[in-house]
Design a protein around this motif. Structure first.
Motif, PDB file in Angstrom:
ATOM      1  N   THR A 121       0.466  -1.228   0.258  1.00 45.71           N
ATOM      2  CA  THR A 121       0.197   0.193  -0.020  1.00 45.71           C
ATOM      3  C   THR A 121       0.916   1.517  -0.143  1.00 45.71           C
ATOM      4  O   THR A 121       0.029   2.504   0.095  1.00 45.71           O
ATOM      5  CB  THR A 121      -0.996  -0.463   1.407  1.00 45.71           C
ATOM      6  OG1 THR A 121      -0.165  -0.241   2.352  1.00 45.71           O
ATOM      7  CG2 THR A 121      -1.905  -1.352   1.156  1.00 45.71           C
ATOM      8  N   GLY A 122       2.173   0.845  -0.382  1.00 45.69           N
ATOM      9  CA  GLY A 122       3.164   2.520   0.197  1.00 45.69           C
ATOM     10  C   GLY A 122       3.134   2.658  -1.058  1.00 45.69           C
ATOM     11  O   GLY A 122       2.689   2.963  -2.388  1.00 45.69           O
ATOM     12  N   PRO A 123       4.151   3.851  -1.546  1.00 45.78           N
ATOM     13  CA  PRO A 123       4.126   4.480  -2.291  1.00 45.78           C
ATOM     14  C   PRO A 123       5.385   4.434  -3.656  1.00 45.78           C
ATOM     15  O   PRO A 123       5.622   3.368  -3.460  1.00 45.78           O
ATOM     16  CB  PRO A 123       4.488   5.905  -2.049  1.00 45.78           C
ATOM     17  CG  PRO A 123       5.578   5.427  -0.650  1.00 45.78           C
ATOM     18  CD  PRO A 123       4.711   4.151  -0.472  1.00 45.78           C
ATOM     19  N   ALA A 159       6.979  -1.977  -1.043  1.00 40.25           N
ATOM     20  CA  ALA A 159       5.716  -0.713  -1.565  1.00 40.25           C
ATOM     21  C   ALA A 159       6.088  -0.972   0.299  1.00 40.25           C
ATOM     22  O   ALA A 159       4.380  -0.717   0.614  1.00 40.25           O
ATOM     23  CB  ALA A 159       4.158  -1.351  -2.402  1.00 40.25           C
ATOM     24  N   ILE A 160       6.195  -0.527   0.801  1.00 44.07           N
ATOM     25  CA  ILE A 160       5.306  -0.181   2.252  1.00 44.07           C
ATOM     26  C   ILE A 160       5.714   1.462   2.477  1.00 44.07           C
ATOM     27  O   ILE A 160       6.487   1.564   1.352  1.00 44.07           O
ATOM     28  CB  ILE A 160       6.811  -0.984   3.499  1.00 44.07           C
ATOM     29  CG1 ILE A 160       8.352  -0.640   3.172  1.00 44.07           C
ATOM     30  CG2 ILE A 160       6.728  -2.475   3.125  1.00 44.07           C
ATOM     31  CD1 ILE A 160       9.178  -0.817   4.115  1.00 44.07           C
ATOM     32  N   SER A 161       5.037   1.643   3.468  1.00 46.42           N
ATOM     33  CA  SER A 161       4.804   2.720   3.308  1.00 46.42           C
ATOM     34  C   SER A 161       5.478   2.815   4.585  1.00 46.42           C
ATOM     35  O   SER A 161       5.617   3.362   6.205  1.00 46.42           O
ATOM     36  CB  SER A 161       3.689   3.754   3.350  1.00 46.42           C
ATOM     37  OG  SER A 161       3.657   5.237   3.615  1.00 46.42           O
ATOM     38  N   PRO A 162       6.716   4.119   4.511  1.00 47.86           N
ATOM     39  CA  PRO A 162       7.551   4.370   5.557  1.00 47.86           C
ATOM     40  C   PRO A 162       6.407   5.762   7.115  1.00 47.86           C
ATOM     41  O   PRO A 162       5.941   6.346   5.629  1.00 47.86           O
ATOM     42  CB  PRO A 162       8.667   6.056   5.116  1.00 47.86           C
ATOM     43  CG  PRO A 162       9.157   5.232   4.401  1.00 47.86           C
ATOM     44  CD  PRO A 162       7.571   4.422   3.206  1.00 47.86           C
ATOM     45  N   MET A 163       5.804   5.234   8.072  1.00 41.01           N
ATOM     46  CA  MET A 163       5.136   6.625   8.261  1.00 41.01           C
ATOM     47  C   MET A 163       5.568   7.088   9.249  1.00 41.01           C
ATOM     48  O   MET A 163       6.516   6.302  10.256  1.00 41.01           O
ATOM     49  CB  MET A 163       3.895   5.618   8.820  1.00 41.01           C
ATOM     50  CG  MET A 163       3.296   4.939   7.500  1.00 41.01           C
ATOM     51  SD  MET A 163       2.211   3.988   7.635  1.00 41.01           S
ATOM     52  CE  MET A 163       2.577   2.151   7.733  1.00 41.01           C
ATOM     53  N   PRO A 164       5.510   8.341  10.238  1.00 42.03           N
ATOM     54  CA  PRO A 164       6.358   9.355  10.624  1.00 42.03           C
ATOM     55  C   PRO A 164       5.413   8.970  12.464  1.00 42.03           C
ATOM     56  O   PRO A 164       4.493   8.639  12.262  1.00 42.03           O
ATOM     57  CB  PRO A 164       6.287  10.274  10.300  1.00 42.03           C
ATOM     58  CG  PRO A 164       5.179  10.517   9.293  1.00 42.03           C
ATOM     59  CD  PRO A 164       4.794   9.001   9.121  1.00 42.03           C
TER      60      PRO A 164
END
Length: 179
Positions: A121-123, A159-164
């Motif tokens: 679901t990442g960018p 496609a992982i999403s780095p999330m703060p």
């Protein structure tokens, strides 16, 4: 005896403005969550030997990671798939995460976020010509070709999403500090 999920997962989901009709979405949601299963804090307070754990004193265990991943997965089912309340991909404008500045709570938050926004679901890089720009300006083994090929058009492999995850210094944390 290890802490069980019923003692450690004290998830309270608060809908600030709840659904008034079956077809309306909530306007805001806040979740307060305790960390997942952890190793004992010390021998002093626990009757467990640390050698029963795969992590150091007070650290989140793999079971605790799984607990939070499953909570995130359930939140995705409800908020993304059923209600359409959250977008299917992570957005800083829609999701704000705050954690106390302790490893086990940061790992709990990360695990829960990977359930809410799992791999895939990442960018993505939308312009094929910009894939070459995505190679950092430093010497990489094989000039980054294998990394570029492995990631394809995903910004990050899988496609992982780095999330703060936001924190403030423990001494200043009046909201999330343990009492």
């Amino acid at each position: 005896m290890r802490y069980s999920s019923k003692l450690l997962i004290a998830t309270v989901l608060v809908l600030a403005i709840s659904q008034t009709l079956a077809n309306k979405k909530p306007l805001m949601s806040m979740e307060f969550c305790r960390h997942g299963d952890r190793a004992p804090l010390s021998y002093l307070f626990e009757n467990q030997a640390l050698n029963n754990y795969t992590v150091s004193f007070g650290q989140l265990t793999p079971n605790g990671m799984r607990q939070h991943y499953l909570i995130g997965d359930e939140l995705r089912r409800q908020y993304v798939e059923e209600l359409g309340f959250l977008p299917p991909t992570f957005s800083n404008e829609d999701v704000y995460i705050r954690s106390s500045d302790v490893n086990r709570t940061l790992e709990s938050a990360t695990s829960q976020l990977f359930g809410l926004y799992p791999a895939g679901t990442g960018p993505h890089i939308h312009n094929p010509q910009s894939v070459d720009i995505a190679i950092p300006p430093m010497k990489l083994a094989d000039n980054g070709i294998s990394a570029k090929n492995a990631a394809g058009m995903d910004a990050v492999f899988g496609a992982i999403s780095p999330m703060p995850i936001n924190t403030i210094p423990f001494a200043d944390d009046l909201l999330l500090a343990a009492w």
